[in-house]
Design a protein around this motif. Structure first.
Motif, short mmCIF file in Angstrom:
data_model
loop_
_atom_site.label_atom_id
_atom_site.label_comp_id
_atom_site.label_asym_id
_atom_site.label_seq_id
_atom_site.Cartn_x
_atom_site.Cartn_y
_atom_site.Cartn_z
N GLU A 1 0.84 -1.20 0.00
CA GLU A 1 0.00 0.00 0.00
C GLU A 1 0.87 1.25 0.00
OE1 GLU A 1 -2.75 0.03 3.27
OE2 GLU A 1 -3.99 -1.53 2.36
N VAL A 2 0.42 2.29 -0.69
CA VAL A 2 1.15 3.55 -0.76
C VAL A 2 1.09 4.24 0.61
CG1 VAL A 2 1.32 5.81 -1.87
CG2 VAL A 2 0.64 3.81 -3.22
N VAL A 3 2.26 4.52 1.18
CA VAL A 3 2.34 5.17 2.48
C VAL A 3 2.95 6.58 2.39
CG1 VAL A 3 2.40 3.05 3.84
CG2 VAL A 3 4.55 4.05 3.04
N LYS A 4 3.66 6.85 1.28
CA LYS A 4 4.33 8.13 1.14
C LYS A 4 4.45 8.47 -0.34
CE LYS A 4 7.77 8.64 3.98
NZ LYS A 4 9.12 8.46 4.50
N PHE A 5 4.41 9.76 -0.65
CA PHE A 5 4.55 10.25 -2.02
C PHE A 5 5.64 11.30 -2.04
CE2 PHE A 5 3.55 13.41 -5.27
CZ PHE A 5 3.50 12.61 -6.39
N GLU A 6 6.49 11.25 -3.06
CA GLU A 6 7.58 12.22 -3.20
C GLU A 6 7.54 12.81 -4.60
OE1 GLU A 6 11.40 10.74 -1.90
OE2 GLU A 6 10.45 9.40 -0.45
N ILE A 7 7.82 14.09 -4.68
CA ILE A 7 7.87 14.76 -5.98
C ILE A 7 9.01 15.76 -5.97
CG2 ILE A 7 6.10 16.43 -5.24
CD1 ILE A 7 5.13 16.49 -8.20
N GLY A 8 9.75 15.81 -7.06
CA GLY A 8 10.88 16.72 -7.17
C GLY A 8 10.78 17.59 -8.40
N ALA A 9 11.48 18.70 -8.36
CA ALA A 9 11.54 19.60 -9.51
C ALA A 9 12.18 18.87 -10.68
CB ALA A 9 12.32 20.86 -9.15
N ILE A 10 11.69 19.15 -11.86
CA ILE A 10 12.18 18.52 -13.08
C ILE A 10 13.49 19.18 -13.53
CG2 ILE A 10 11.63 18.17 -15.54
CD1 ILE A 10 9.91 16.46 -13.73
N ILE A 11 14.38 18.37 -14.06
CA ILE A 11 15.62 18.89 -14.65
C ILE A 11 15.42 18.86 -16.17
CG2 ILE A 11 18.09 18.47 -14.97
CD1 ILE A 11 18.09 17.39 -12.07
N ASN A 12 15.65 20.02 -16.80
CA ASN A 12 15.39 20.15 -18.24
C ASN A 12 16.54 19.64 -19.11
OD1 ASN A 12 17.34 22.22 -18.31
ND2 ASN A 12 15.82 23.84 -18.09
N GLN A 13 16.39 19.85 -20.42
CA GLN A 13 17.39 19.37 -21.40
C GLN A 13 18.76 20.01 -21.20
OE1 GLN A 13 16.45 16.90 -22.83
NE2 GLN A 13 14.52 17.04 -23.94
N LYS A 14 18.79 21.21 -20.63
CA LYS A 14 20.06 21.91 -20.38
C LYS A 14 20.69 21.48 -19.07
CE LYS A 14 18.35 26.11 -22.60
NZ LYS A 14 17.89 27.48 -22.32
N ASP A 15 20.11 20.45 -18.42
CA ASP A 15 20.59 19.94 -17.15
C ASP A 15 20.46 20.98 -16.04
OD1 ASP A 15 21.42 17.65 -15.83
OD2 ASP A 15 23.54 18.22 -15.88
N GLU A 16 19.39 21.78 -16.13
CA GLU A 16 19.08 22.78 -15.11
C GLU A 16 17.69 22.51 -14.57
OE1 GLU A 16 21.39 26.46 -17.36
OE2 GLU A 16 19.22 26.23 -17.59
N PHE A 17 17.42 22.98 -13.35
CA PHE A 17 16.08 22.83 -12.80
C PHE A 17 15.09 23.69 -13.59
CE2 PHE A 17 18.39 21.31 -9.05
CZ PHE A 17 17.62 20.20 -8.73
N ASP A 18 13.92 23.13 -13.80
CA ASP A 18 12.84 23.83 -14.50
C ASP A 18 11.92 24.42 -13.43
OD1 ASP A 18 10.95 24.74 -16.26
OD2 ASP A 18 10.19 22.76 -16.80
N TRP A 19 12.30 25.60 -12.91
CA TRP A 19 11.55 26.22 -11.83
C TRP A 19 10.21 26.73 -12.35
CZ3 TRP A 19 13.62 24.33 -7.88
CH2 TRP A 19 15.00 24.29 -7.70
N LYS A 20 9.17 26.50 -11.58
CA LYS A 20 7.80 26.87 -11.99
C LYS A 20 7.32 28.15 -11.34
CE LYS A 20 7.43 23.28 -14.54
NZ LYS A 20 7.51 23.42 -15.99
N PHE A 21 7.94 28.54 -10.24
CA PHE A 21 7.51 29.73 -9.51
C PHE A 21 8.22 30.97 -10.05
CE2 PHE A 21 7.90 32.76 -5.94
CZ PHE A 21 6.55 32.96 -5.66
N THR A 22 7.45 31.99 -10.34
CA THR A 22 8.04 33.26 -10.73
C THR A 22 7.37 34.34 -9.90
OG1 THR A 22 6.45 33.41 -12.56
CG2 THR A 22 8.66 32.62 -13.10
N LYS A 23 8.16 35.27 -9.42
CA LYS A 23 7.62 36.39 -8.64
C LYS A 23 6.72 37.23 -9.54
CE LYS A 23 9.54 36.70 -4.44
NZ LYS A 23 8.74 36.62 -3.25
N LYS A 24 5.62 37.67 -8.97
CA LYS A 24 4.71 38.51 -9.75
C LYS A 24 5.09 39.96 -9.60
CE LYS A 24 0.96 35.23 -9.38
NZ LYS A 24 1.66 34.14 -8.82
#
Length: 146
Positions: free
Chosen positions: A123-146
């Protein structure tokens, strides 16, 4: 709490800073550093642990959660059989998992979405999610300051 693949969970977006998170959820119940000097926030009520990466200007890069309220594509995860969860995910095109076993636990990792389902006794007891690393081998950050 809705899981947003490649983006985060609920109102949390990868790339947020600590003050962005505390503006949403208040002060964490625990706040400490891990062995890599990353900052960890733990929220008991949300059943979430957030990691802010030191090497990435302390941006939110990883979330571990175990709330029964977690939903992925409208499907609940926690305390469900992994076979049922995987069957649900097939309808959304998520079919590839790398499986790893240790003690009574098993991890099912989907690299495309950087998600892990940790199970115990099937049974699933824990879920983990991480930021995606793009083709340039950099994090694909989703948050941008407004």
């Amino acid at each position: 709490m809705k899981i947003n693949p490649k983006h985060g969970i609920d109102k949390l977006l990868f790339g947020m800073k600590q003050n962005d998170v505390t503006a949403l959820y208040g002060k964490p119940d625990r706040n400490y550093k891990d062995e890599d000097d990353n900052i960890i926030f733990a929220y008991n009520k949300l059943k979430m642990r957030l990691t802010f990466y030191k090497e990435e200007e302390l941006k939110l890069g990883y979330i571990v959660a175990s709330s029964p309220e977690l939903e992925l594509f409208g499907y609940k995860l926690i305390n469900r059989k992994i076979s049922a969860v995987k069957k649900d995910l097939v309808t959304k095109g998520i079919t590839k998992f790398t499986q790893e076993e240790f003690d009574t636990f098993e991890n099912y990792f989907n690299e495309e979405n950087w998600i892990i389902f940790q199970t115990e006794f099937d049974e699933v007891v824990k879920f983990e999610i991480g930021a995606i690393i793009n083709q340039k081998d950099e994090f694909d950050w989703k948050f941008t300051k407004k």
